[in-house]
Enzyme design. Structure first.
Site, PDB file in Angstrom:
ATOM      1  N   ASP A   1      35.308 -10.547 120.979  1.00  0.00           N
ATOM      2  CA  ASP A   1      34.539 -11.525 121.749  1.00  0.00           C
ATOM      3  C   ASP A   1      33.887 -10.804 122.922  1.00  0.00           C
ATOM      4  OD1 ASP A   1      34.165 -14.620 121.736  1.00  0.00           O
ATOM      5  OD2 ASP A   1      34.298 -14.059 123.847  1.00  0.00           O
ATOM      6  N   GLN A   2      32.815 -11.389 123.411  1.00  0.00           N
ATOM      7  CA  GLN A   2      32.103 -10.814 124.548  1.00  0.00           C
ATOM      8  C   GLN A   2      31.720 -11.927 125.512  1.00  0.00           C
ATOM      9  OE1 GLN A   2      27.917  -9.432 124.184  1.00  0.00           O
ATOM     10  NE2 GLN A   2      28.724  -7.429 124.760  1.00  0.00           N
TER      11      GLN A   2
END
Length: 199
Positions: free
Chosen positions: A76-77
């Site tokens: 995830d970012q």
């Protein structure tokens, strides 16, 4: 000797391309995590943008690893502007607003990767890049949005650093793969150590 199977708990075309280009054999599956609800809960608990990326990566990896053999990669970012979390834009108008808010500022991209096996996280890394957005003109921005179109909605920053979006910046401090959303070098090392890549 057969390699340990690898699953990517993501339908992100960018992450799939990064792993594929790196020579990793994997299957991609949708993680089936309600990211919006999870993110809202984490924000309510005042979790930092960095730790939100880490938590969401873990949720994806752990959930899929209960159903899949071998190693499961979750990623995830998050985009962090002075502690404010940005979500992906839903429309090009919203993308324009995001880019105007980022103009002339420095923001952080936190990219998290968690590897899980049998429903348990066994490895993780969170890397942060700092990006300084130049004071571009609104005329340039409008032309850029017109040229790139819906592609800008695929990333949390509404830009594609690997293409024309690089023109938004006057300074970039961080690993290229971190900016693309999948810190790769440490992950490849882990996969080699656990028999998923030839050493």
């Amino acid at each position: 000797m057969s390699l340990t199977p690898v699953t990517l708990a993501s339908k992100s075309s960018a992450r799939q391309m990064i792993l594929k280009n790196a020579g990793v054999a994997f299957e991609a599956v949708s993680p089936g995590v309600d990211e919006d609800t999870a993110k809202a809960g984490l924000l309510a608990e005042e979790v930092t943008p960095r730790d939100i990326a880490d938590a969401l990566a873990e949720m994806k990896a752990v959930k899929v690893s209960t159903k899949r053999p071998g190693l499961v990669i979750g990623a995830d970012q998050t985009l962090d502007l002075k502690g404010k979390l940005f979500d992906k834009a839903e429309t090009l108008e919203e993308a324009r607003e995001h880019l105007l808010e980022l103009r002339g500022t420095t923001h952080k991209l936190h990219s998290a990767v968690v590897v899980a096996r049998d429903g348990r996280a066994i490895w993780r890394i969170v890397e942060t890049a700092k990006l300084s957005v130049r004071p571009f003109s609104e005329a340039w921005l409008d032309a850029y949005i017109e040229r790139r179109g819906e592609a800008l909605l695929w990333s949390v920053g509404c830009y594609e650093l690997e293409s024309e979006g690089v023109q938004l910046f006057d300074a970039v401090d961080g690993d290229y793969f971190t900016i693309l959303g999948l810190p790769l070098i440490g992950l490849l090392d882990f996969l080699r150590l656990h028999g998923a890549l030839a050493a």
